[in-house]
Design a protein around this motif. Sequence first.
Motif, PDB file in Angstrom:
ATOM      1  N   VAL A 173       0.907  -1.264  -0.553  1.00 61.91           N
ATOM      2  CA  VAL A 173       0.188   0.007  -0.077  1.00 61.91           C
ATOM      3  C   VAL A 173       0.802   1.333   0.366  1.00 61.91           C
ATOM      4  O   VAL A 173       1.031   2.475  -0.635  1.00 61.91           O
ATOM      5  CB  VAL A 173      -0.840   0.649   1.175  1.00 61.91           C
ATOM      6  CG1 VAL A 173      -1.484   1.236   1.458  1.00 61.91           C
ATOM      7  CG2 VAL A 173      -2.168  -1.306   1.163  1.00 61.91           C
ATOM      8  N   ARG A 174       1.652   0.816   0.537  1.00 65.27           N
ATOM      9  CA  ARG A 174       2.897   1.933   0.773  1.00 65.27           C
ATOM     10  C   ARG A 174       3.479   2.580  -0.449  1.00 65.27           C
ATOM     11  O   ARG A 174       3.284   3.857  -1.359  1.00 65.27           O
ATOM     12  CB  ARG A 174       3.702   2.005   1.581  1.00 65.27           C
ATOM     13  CG  ARG A 174       4.378   3.472   2.517  1.00 65.27           C
ATOM     14  CD  ARG A 174       4.874   3.123   3.726  1.00 65.27           C
ATOM     15  NE  ARG A 174       4.898   2.679   5.566  1.00 65.27           N
ATOM     16  CZ  ARG A 174       5.465   2.141   5.598  1.00 65.27           C
ATOM     17  NH1 ARG A 174       6.788   2.022   5.548  1.00 65.27           N
ATOM     18  NH2 ARG A 174       5.161   2.558   6.765  1.00 65.27           N
ATOM     19  N   SER A 176       2.602   1.658  -2.820  1.00 64.34           N
ATOM     20  CA  SER A 176       1.433   1.592  -4.025  1.00 64.34           C
ATOM     21  C   SER A 176       0.718   3.360  -3.865  1.00 64.34           C
ATOM     22  O   SER A 176       0.588   4.454  -5.109  1.00 64.34           O
ATOM     23  CB  SER A 176      -0.254   1.368  -3.602  1.00 64.34           C
ATOM     24  OG  SER A 176       0.350  -0.170  -3.376  1.00 64.34           O
ATOM     25  N   LEU A 177       0.939   3.756  -2.801  1.00 59.11           N
ATOM     26  CA  LEU A 177       0.483   5.104  -2.450  1.00 59.11           C
ATOM     27  C   LEU A 177       1.554   5.879  -3.493  1.00 59.11           C
ATOM     28  O   LEU A 177       1.496   7.544  -3.432  1.00 59.11           O
ATOM     29  CB  LEU A 177       0.093   5.728  -1.450  1.00 59.11           C
ATOM     30  CG  LEU A 177      -0.912   4.989  -0.258  1.00 59.11           C
ATOM     31  CD1 LEU A 177      -1.091   5.204   0.853  1.00 59.11           C
ATOM     32  CD2 LEU A 177      -1.929   6.125  -0.972  1.00 59.11           C
ATOM     33  N   GLN A 178       2.777   5.401  -2.962  1.00 52.49           N
ATOM     34  CA  GLN A 178       4.249   6.481  -3.794  1.00 52.49           C
ATOM     35  C   GLN A 178       4.051   6.488  -4.930  1.00 52.49           C
ATOM     36  O   GLN A 178       4.098   7.281  -5.529  1.00 52.49           O
ATOM     37  CB  GLN A 178       5.212   5.623  -2.692  1.00 52.49           C
ATOM     38  CG  GLN A 178       5.968   5.736  -1.577  1.00 52.49           C
ATOM     39  CD  GLN A 178       6.812   5.188  -1.231  1.00 52.49           C
ATOM     40  OE1 GLN A 178       7.533   4.658  -1.691  1.00 52.49           O
ATOM     41  NE2 GLN A 178       7.295   6.058  -0.105  1.00 52.49           N
ATOM     42  N   VAL A 180       1.369   6.115  -6.326  1.00 55.76           N
ATOM     43  CA  VAL A 180      -0.174   7.269  -6.876  1.00 55.76           C
ATOM     44  C   VAL A 180       0.926   8.442  -6.974  1.00 55.76           C
ATOM     45  O   VAL A 180       0.646   9.251  -7.216  1.00 55.76           O
ATOM     46  CB  VAL A 180      -0.715   6.814  -6.027  1.00 55.76           C
ATOM     47  CG1 VAL A 180      -1.846   7.227  -6.767  1.00 55.76           C
ATOM     48  CG2 VAL A 180      -1.126   5.296  -6.921  1.00 55.76           C
ATOM     49  N   LEU A 181       1.836   9.006  -5.616  1.00 51.36           N
ATOM     50  CA  LEU A 181       1.872  10.219  -5.273  1.00 51.36           C
ATOM     51  C   LEU A 181       2.907  10.617  -6.116  1.00 51.36           C
ATOM     52  O   LEU A 181       3.310  11.717  -5.793  1.00 51.36           O
ATOM     53  CB  LEU A 181       1.562  10.132  -4.028  1.00 51.36           C
ATOM     54  CG  LEU A 181       0.475   9.921  -2.730  1.00 51.36           C
ATOM     55  CD1 LEU A 181       0.979   9.799  -1.636  1.00 51.36           C
ATOM     56  CD2 LEU A 181      -0.569  10.977  -3.217  1.00 51.36           C
TER      57      LEU A 181
END
Length: 182
Positions: A173-174, A176-178, A180-181
């Motif tokens: 998730v991190r 992915s979030l990273q 995505v972000l």
Amino acid sequence: MPFKYVLSKPAKRKVFQNMLEKFGANISNALLAKQKRLGMYSKASLKTSNQKVAHVWRIQQDQRQKLNNEFSKQFMGLFQEWEVDIQKKEKQEEKLSTMFRQQQKIFQQARIVQSQRLKTIKQMYDQFLKTTDHLEKSHENILTSAQDELRKEMAMLQKKILMETQQQEVANVRNSLQSVLF
């Protein structure tokens, strides 16, 4: 006619008496002679008969004696054999009696040994049952302990896996979030 003597009665009597006396004397002499001869023949015959009877008696006595001696020897031999047989039989009976007593002792000793062995086997069987029962309880305790440890380890592994999975998911998730972000 021929001439006849006619005698008076007394003369006739005398002649007759003379004749009778001569005749009687002759008869008496003849009877005495016959009696003497009969006596001699009887004595001779009796003597001969006695000799024959004595001879026959001696022969029969000798034969009886020989027969008695023969059978006495045979009977003595048989009685001696019989006595030997009886002695042998008594020795055999004594041997058999001794053997029987020995066999009886051997059987008694064997029975005692078998009884002791059976007792030992029973004690060993009882000990085996106790040991087996104790071993089963010990194995159950070990198994229960092992199962408990295994559960604990599995629980710990599950926690660890969960935590790792959570950490990986968190990391994913991190990421992915990273991604995505950033």
